[in-house]
Design an enzyme around this catalytic site. Structure first.
Site, PDB file in Angstrom:
ATOM      1  N   ASP A  15       0.855  -1.188   0.000  1.00 42.75           N
ATOM      2  CA  ASP A  15       0.000   0.000   0.000  1.00 42.75           C
ATOM      3  C   ASP A  15       0.880   1.223   0.000  1.00 42.75           C
ATOM      4  O   ASP A  15       2.052   1.158   0.411  1.00 42.75           O
ATOM      5  CB  ASP A  15      -0.911   0.034   1.232  1.00 42.75           C
ATOM      6  CG  ASP A  15      -0.162   0.546   2.464  1.00 42.75           C
ATOM      7  OD1 ASP A  15      -0.331   1.733   2.798  1.00 42.75           O
ATOM      8  OD2 ASP A  15       0.608  -0.230   3.068  1.00 42.75           O
TER       9      ASP A  15
ATOM     10  N   CYS B 230      -7.556   3.730 -19.583  1.00 40.95           N
ATOM     11  CA  CYS B 230      -8.379   4.147 -18.454  1.00 40.95           C
ATOM     12  C   CYS B 230      -9.293   5.301 -18.864  1.00 40.95           C
ATOM     13  O   CYS B 230      -9.139   5.902 -19.936  1.00 40.95           O
ATOM     14  CB  CYS B 230      -7.510   4.560 -17.266  1.00 40.95           C
ATOM     15  SG  CYS B 230      -6.711   6.180 -17.429  1.00 40.95           S
TER      16      CYS B 230
ATOM     17  N   CYS C 121      -7.356   8.624 -19.663  1.00 42.44           N
ATOM     18  CA  CYS C 121      -6.552   8.618 -20.889  1.00 42.44           C
ATOM     19  C   CYS C 121      -7.409   8.493 -22.149  1.00 42.44           C
ATOM     20  O   CYS C 121      -7.021   8.970 -23.216  1.00 42.44           O
ATOM     21  CB  CYS C 121      -5.538   7.483 -20.840  1.00 42.44           C
ATOM     22  SG  CYS C 121      -4.214   7.768 -19.639  1.00 42.44           S
TER      23      CYS C 121
ATOM     24  N   HIS D  77      -6.416   7.989 -12.736  1.00 42.62           N
ATOM     25  CA  HIS D  77      -5.377   7.493 -13.632  1.00 42.62           C
ATOM     26  C   HIS D  77      -4.235   6.838 -12.866  1.00 42.62           C
ATOM     27  O   HIS D  77      -3.780   5.736 -13.221  1.00 42.62           O
ATOM     28  CB  HIS D  77      -4.826   8.629 -14.490  1.00 42.62           C
ATOM     29  CG  HIS D  77      -3.565   8.239 -15.202  1.00 42.62           C
ATOM     30  ND1 HIS D  77      -3.568   7.475 -16.340  1.00 42.62           N
ATOM     31  CD2 HIS D  77      -2.255   8.474 -14.899  1.00 42.62           C
ATOM     32  CE1 HIS D  77      -2.329   7.257 -16.726  1.00 42.62           C
ATOM     33  NE2 HIS D  77      -1.513   7.854 -15.876  1.00 42.62           N
TER      34      HIS D  77
END
Length: 385
Positions: free
Chosen positions: A274, A314, A317, A343
Site C-alpha cells: 500500500d 483508463c 486517458c 489514472h
C-alpha cells in the site's frame, strides 16, 4: 478454517515472486495486490463505485488513528461497521494507527503498556494499547487488522532499534492473545497480522520475524520501510525478513512504493503493498505513465492534444488531453484531482496485473529486467515525450 486464507497458484523459480489468492469474507483477492489508501474511509477524489466497479479494487486500506479520532470507532460500530458506513462491498485492511502516533513526535509518550498521544485535532489525550487497537479495529469490522507496533525513525542506533523491536514483539503477543480471546467469545471473519520491525539492522529483523512466526498468524507485515532510508536498504530489510516468515502465509510490505519498486518487492516475496503515492502525487501534479513520470504543470503540455498515456485505456486517458488536464490543474479545479487520481491508481493496478501475469506465464525475470533497464536509463515521460 481461518476466515482469511492464502493459496499460492504460481511461483517464479528464479526469484521469490509468487501469484496467489487471498480469501476473505468480502471476496477473493488476486495477489500480488496493491491496496489504495482510504485514510479516512475514502480515497480522496474517488467514489466507492469508481474504485470497486470501474477500477476493480478488491481491498482498501483505512487508518485506525484518523477514524478513531473522527468519527470514532463506537459510532462506526453503531452504524454497522466500516463496510456499511462507507458503503464499500469488498475487503478492508486497517492499520493500527501506530505509524501516525509515532510520527507525532512531541505529542506522544511511549510506555510499556502502550502509547499516550495528543490528538492533532483538538489536543485531547488518548491512549493506544495493543488490546485497545484490536478492539477499535474489531469495531470497524475490518477483514484484516494490524497489531500496534513501534515504528522507529531513521537513522537510529542499534540499541534503540533493539529496544523498540522487543517492545513491538511484546505488544504483538499481547494483541494476538487478546484477539484470540475476542474471537473465542464471538467468532467473526477477521484476521490479525503482526508487524516485523528492527529498523535497518538485518539481525534485528531476522530475530523479530522468527519470534513473530511462532504466533502462527494468518499473515505477516513488514513495517518500518520508507522512513527516509535509501531504497536499496529497504530491499535488503525485506530480503532479511522474508525468508524467515512462513512461506504459506501472505506477506505485506507497508507503505511502499514507487512504480518501478513494485516488482522489486514482489521479486523478494511480497504479496501485498500500500502507499499514498498514487493519490497524493496525482493531486500534486505528478502522473505515472507507462513511459515514466509526467509533471502536468510543465508548459510543454499547454497545447498537447495527446492523452497522458497512449498505451493506457483508463477513463482519463481515453477521454482527456494533456492540455485539458494541465488547464484543470493550473485552475485549481476539483475535476483535475478526480481524473488524475483515477489514472494513477489505474496505473498501479495495471502494474500489479502485469506482474501477476508475468509470474503465471513464467516470464517474470524478463519483465523484471525490462523494468530495471527503463529505471536505470533515467528516462521519464517528461523527457521522452
Amino acid at each position: 478454517m481461518s476466515p482469511v486464507s492464502f493459496e499460492v497458484v504460481a511461483e517464479c523459480p528464479h526469484t521469490r515472486a509468487r501469484a496467489g489468492l487471498l480469501h476473505t469474507a468480502h471476496g477473493a483477492i488476486e495477489t500480488p495486490v496493491f491496496m489504495p489508501v482510504g485514510t479516512q474511509a475514502t480515497v480522496k477524489g474517488l467514489t466507492q463505485r469508481d474504485l470497486a466497479e470501474d477500477l476493480g479494487v478488491k481491498i482498501l486500506l483505512a487508518n485506525t488513528y484518523h477514524l478513531y479520532l473522527r468519527p470514532g470507532h463506537e459510532l462506526i460500530r453503531k452504524m454497522g461497521g466500516l463496510h456499511r458506513f462507507m458503503s464499500w462491498p469488498n475487503a478492508i485492511l486497517t492499520d493500527s494507527g501506530g505509524f501516525q502516533v509515532f510520527s507525532l513526535s512531541g505529542l506522544r509518550k511511549i510506555a510499556e503498556h502502550g502509547v499516550v498521544f495528543q490528538s492533532h485535532l483538538d489536543g485531547d489525550l488518548h491512549t493506544f494499547t495493543p488490546e485497545s487497537t484490536v478492539d477499535a479495529q474489531l469495531a470497524f469490522g475490518s477483514d484484516i487488522l494490524m497489531v500496534l507496533d513501534e515504528c522507529t525513525e531513521y537513522p537510529v542506533s542499534h540499541e534503540s532499534a533493539r529496544e523498540s523491536m522487543h517492545r513491538t514483539l511484546r505488544w504483538a503477543r499481547q494483541a494476538d492473545a487478546h484477539f484470540r480471546r475476542r474471537m473465542a467469545e464471538c467468532p467473526a471473519p477477521h484476521a490479525l497480522f503482526p508487524i516485523v520491525q528492527g529498523s535497518m539492522f538485518p539481525g534485528l529483523r531476522r530475530e523479530c520475524a522468527a519470534a513473530l512466526a511462532d504466533l502462527d498468524s494468518d499473515g505477516y507485515a513488514i513495517g518500518g520501510l520508507s522512513v527516509g532510508e535509501p531504497r536499496p536498504l529497504s530491499m535488503e530489510m525485506v530480503e532479511a525478513t522474508e525468508t524467515i516468515l512462513p512461506r504459506s502465509k501472505p506477506r505485506y510490505a507497508m507503505g511502499v512504493g514507487m512504480p518501478a519498486e513494485l516488482p522489486e518487492y514482489v521479486a523478494r516475496g511480497v504479496d501485498m503493498m500500500d502507499c499514498v503515492l498514487p493519490s497524493r502525487n496525482a493531486r500534486n501534479g505528478c502522473l505515472f505513465t507507462s513511459q515514466g513520470r509526467l509533471i502536468i504543470k510543465h508548459a510543454r503540455y499547454k497545447d498537447d492534444e495527446r492523452p497522458l498515456d497512449e498505451k493506457c485505456r483508463c477513463y482519463t486517458c481515453s477521454r482527456y488531453s494533456r492540455a485539458y488536464l494541465r488547464h484543470l490543474f493550473q485552475s485549481g479545479e476539483i475535476l483535475y484531482a478526480v481524473l488524475a487520481t483515477r489514472h494513477n491508481i489505474r496505473r498501479y493496478l495495471d502494474i500489479m496485473a502485469e506482474i501477476r501475469s508475468a509470474i503465471i506465464s513464467e516470464s517474470f525475470p524478463e519483465y523484471l529486467r525490462c523494468v530495471r533497464s527503463v529505471s536505470v536509463s533515467g528516462v521519464e515521460a517528461d523527457d521522452a515525450g
